[in-house]
Write an enzyme that holds these catalytic residues in place. Sequence first.
Site, PDB file in Angstrom:
ATOM      1  N   CYS A   1     -11.903   8.028  11.234  1.00  0.00           N
ATOM      2  CA  CYS A   1     -12.268   8.429   9.858  1.00  0.00           C
ATOM      3  C   CYS A   1     -13.766   8.653   9.685  1.00  0.00           C
ATOM      4  O   CYS A   1     -14.186   9.256   8.703  1.00  0.00           O
ATOM      5  CB  CYS A   1     -11.776   7.386   8.867  1.00  0.00           C
ATOM      6  SG  CYS A   1     -10.051   6.983   9.136  1.00  0.00           S
TER       7      CYS A   1
ATOM      8  N   HIS B   1     -15.085   7.704   2.244  1.00  0.00           N
ATOM      9  CA  HIS B   1     -13.843   8.021   2.956  1.00  0.00           C
ATOM     10  C   HIS B   1     -12.672   7.521   2.107  1.00  0.00           C
ATOM     11  O   HIS B   1     -12.710   6.416   1.573  1.00  0.00           O
ATOM     12  CB  HIS B   1     -13.840   7.342   4.323  1.00  0.00           C
ATOM     13  CG  HIS B   1     -12.493   7.329   4.960  1.00  0.00           C
ATOM     14  ND1 HIS B   1     -11.742   8.470   5.117  1.00  0.00           N
ATOM     15  CD2 HIS B   1     -11.734   6.300   5.446  1.00  0.00           C
ATOM     16  CE1 HIS B   1     -10.590   8.148   5.685  1.00  0.00           C
ATOM     17  NE2 HIS B   1     -10.557   6.845   5.890  1.00  0.00           N
TER      18      HIS B   1
ATOM     19  N   ASN C   1      -4.832   9.333   3.035  1.00  0.00           N
ATOM     20  CA  ASN C   1      -5.925   9.176   3.996  1.00  0.00           C
ATOM     21  C   ASN C   1      -5.807  10.264   5.062  1.00  0.00           C
ATOM     22  O   ASN C   1      -4.852  10.266   5.844  1.00  0.00           O
ATOM     23  CB  ASN C   1      -5.808   7.774   4.625  1.00  0.00           C
ATOM     24  CG  ASN C   1      -6.890   7.486   5.649  1.00  0.00           C
ATOM     25  OD1 ASN C   1      -7.599   8.389   6.108  1.00  0.00           O
ATOM     26  ND2 ASN C   1      -7.013   6.233   6.026  1.00  0.00           N
TER      27      ASN C   1
HETATM   28  O1  UT7 Z   1      -8.935   4.879   7.310  1.00  0.00           O
HETATM   29  C1  UT7 Z   1      -9.287   3.804   8.133  1.00  0.00           C
HETATM   30  C2  UT7 Z   1      -9.481   2.607   7.336  1.00  0.00           C
HETATM   31  N1  UT7 Z   1      -8.204   2.211   6.766  1.00  0.00           N
HETATM   32  C3  UT7 Z   1      -8.184   1.098   6.150  1.00  0.00           C
HETATM   33  O2  UT7 Z   1      -9.216   0.468   6.059  1.00  0.00           O
HETATM   34  C4  UT7 Z   1      -6.880   0.610   5.597  1.00  0.00           C
HETATM   35  C5  UT7 Z   1      -7.110  -0.734   5.042  1.00  0.00           C
HETATM   36  N2  UT7 Z   1      -5.921  -1.437   4.599  1.00  0.00           N
HETATM   37  C6  UT7 Z   1      -5.240  -1.135   3.469  1.00  0.00           C
HETATM   38  O3  UT7 Z   1      -5.494  -0.137   2.841  1.00  0.00           O
HETATM   39  C7  UT7 Z   1      -4.221  -2.135   2.997  1.00  0.00           C
HETATM   40  O4  UT7 Z   1      -4.358  -3.319   3.758  1.00  0.00           O
HETATM   41  C8  UT7 Z   1      -2.751  -1.643   3.071  1.00  0.00           C
HETATM   42  C9  UT7 Z   1      -2.502  -0.557   2.027  1.00  0.00           C
HETATM   43  C10 UT7 Z   1      -2.436  -1.119   4.448  1.00  0.00           C
HETATM   44  C11 UT7 Z   1      -1.806  -2.803   2.763  1.00  0.00           C
HETATM   45  O5  UT7 Z   1      -2.107  -3.361   1.463  1.00  0.00           O
HETATM   46  P1  UT7 Z   1      -2.310  -4.903   1.269  1.00  0.00           P
HETATM   47  O6  UT7 Z   1      -2.535  -5.151  -0.161  1.00  0.00           O
HETATM   48  O7  UT7 Z   1      -3.382  -5.350   2.244  1.00  0.00           O
HETATM   49  O8  UT7 Z   1      -0.899  -5.488   1.650  1.00  0.00           O
HETATM   50  P2  UT7 Z   1      -0.528  -6.553   2.789  1.00  0.00           P
HETATM   51  O9  UT7 Z   1      -0.663  -5.940   4.144  1.00  0.00           O
HETATM   52  O10 UT7 Z   1      -1.266  -7.830   2.527  1.00  0.00           O
HETATM   53  O11 UT7 Z   1       0.979  -6.769   2.490  1.00  0.00           O
HETATM   54  C12 UT7 Z   1       1.438  -7.397   1.288  1.00  0.00           C
HETATM   55  C13 UT7 Z   1       2.928  -7.309   1.249  1.00  0.00           C
HETATM   56  C14 UT7 Z   1       3.604  -7.756   2.542  1.00  0.00           C
HETATM   57  O12 UT7 Z   1       4.806  -8.414   2.209  1.00  0.00           O
HETATM   58  P3  UT7 Z   1       4.866 -10.021   2.183  1.00  0.00           P
HETATM   59  O13 UT7 Z   1       4.500 -10.459   3.555  1.00  0.00           O
HETATM   60  O14 UT7 Z   1       3.878 -10.449   1.141  1.00  0.00           O
HETATM   61  O15 UT7 Z   1       6.291 -10.274   1.817  1.00  0.00           O
HETATM   62  C15 UT7 Z   1       3.933  -6.458   3.227  1.00  0.00           C
HETATM   63  O16 UT7 Z   1       5.026  -6.576   4.102  1.00  0.00           O
HETATM   64  O17 UT7 Z   1       3.332  -5.947   1.050  1.00  0.00           O
HETATM   65  C16 UT7 Z   1       4.271  -5.569   2.059  1.00  0.00           C
HETATM   66  N3  UT7 Z   1       4.101  -4.143   2.327  1.00  0.00           N
HETATM   67  C17 UT7 Z   1       4.770  -3.227   1.637  1.00  0.00           C
HETATM   68  N4  UT7 Z   1       5.663  -3.301   0.637  1.00  0.00           N
HETATM   69  C18 UT7 Z   1       6.144  -2.151   0.138  1.00  0.00           C
HETATM   70  C19 UT7 Z   1       3.305  -3.556   3.237  1.00  0.00           C
HETATM   71  N5  UT7 Z   1       3.437  -2.219   3.154  1.00  0.00           N
HETATM   72  C20 UT7 Z   1       4.341  -1.990   2.171  1.00  0.00           C
HETATM   73  C21 UT7 Z   1       4.888  -0.820   1.613  1.00  0.00           C
HETATM   74  N6  UT7 Z   1       5.791  -0.945   0.603  1.00  0.00           N
HETATM   75  N7  UT7 Z   1       4.543   0.407   2.042  1.00  0.00           N
END
Ligand code: UT7
Length: 328
Positions: A115, A255, A285
């Site tokens: 990115c 980004h 993204n």
């Molecule tokens: O471009 C390069 C740089 N990219 C980045 O820096 C990306 C950075 N990361 C992010 O944008 C976020 O971490 C994500 C969007 C990928 C995830 O969001 P989050 O708020 O960090 O969620 P999480 O990974 O802490 O997950 C929270 C919950 C989990 O469930 P439990 O364990 O709490 O039951 C995940 O399994 O959300 C669940 N989850 C989803 N639920 C519905 C993860 N993805 C999804 C989804 N739909 N698509």
Amino acid sequence: MVNQRAGILGTGHSYPEGILTNAELAQLVETSDEWITTRTGIKQRRKAAPGEYTSMFAVRAARQAIERARLDPSDIDLLICATVTPDQILPSTGCIVQAELGANNAAAMDVVAACSGFLYGVSLADSMIRTGQVRHAVVVGAEILTQYVDYTDRQTCVLFGDGAGAAVLGPVDSSRGILASKIKSDGRYEEQLFSPGGGTRRKPTAETLAAGDHFFKMKGNELFKVAVRSMAEISREVLEKAGRKSDEIDLFIPHQANQRITEAVADRLNVGLEKVYSNIAVHGNTSSASIPIALDECVEAGRIKEGDLVLMASFGGGVTWGAVLMQW
Ligand code: UT7
């Protein structure tokens, strides 16, 4: 040593017609429009059709940027294509784009910095223009990420989209142009966002394909924190290098990884959200294409005026990060 100021002379962008909505994704994996919207800000992303490949969009974006710079492809001395989704391993997508454009006087190469690829390219082109080694450079960020996304992994498949953006850089007078730039990396965080298959470490075989080794894998939660911290830090560094303050910024183009990352970085920099450009709702993204697409949309919408102080900052797999501060 020549110290010629470099600036952006023209911009362009292009993306596939196909759209993948949150509702469509909710039919593929256990997710919802509500989750994707509140956690990322994304509503839809562009998705290339079978038969569409990265250089097609790179060429369209670069051609538009060259036309808007009122130049001819033969005026270009350097073509940098930032991509992690090249047309093929050899030759570089840069060379493919160079041939398609008829940029017959240009050296061409790819930059692989995920990115941050576009800002890496801008930083390199800026240095080469400053020292007089090249006069006009095209930097294009282009990706077809949807071909490397695992549509059974809900954490990654909702994030990525396709497209390309480009900028032509060239000499400008000292009242404007790139004031400061900085690029950094830390390969120790390799496994926070990576695609293990396809190279010499894990060459492509039926087994690597079956294991899904060619897909992007991400530790989103850890990456989120490093992304916010690194983008804010490097933005402060370029501001300091140029002797400017964050309250002087007219437009901040980060980004587009996650709306919550964008807002957290803006908050750390004390930049009001009215000065922050976001198109993540419609593009998701697009990795190296995200900043140049956003930049061209700002130009087209008249959101950048002559003399504006523009900050661009990125963070991506590698991990890599960078920032460029310029006076438009
Ligand atoms: O471009 C390069 C740089 N990219 C980045 O820096 C990306 C950075 N990361 C992010 O944008 C976020 O971490 C994500 C969007 C990928 C995830 O969001 P989050 O708020 O960090 O969620 P999480 O990974 O802490 O997950 C929270 C919950 C989990 O469930 P439990 O364990 O709490 O039951 C995940 O399994 O959300 C669940 N989850 C989803 N639920 C519905 C993860 N993805 C999804 C989804 N739909 N698509």
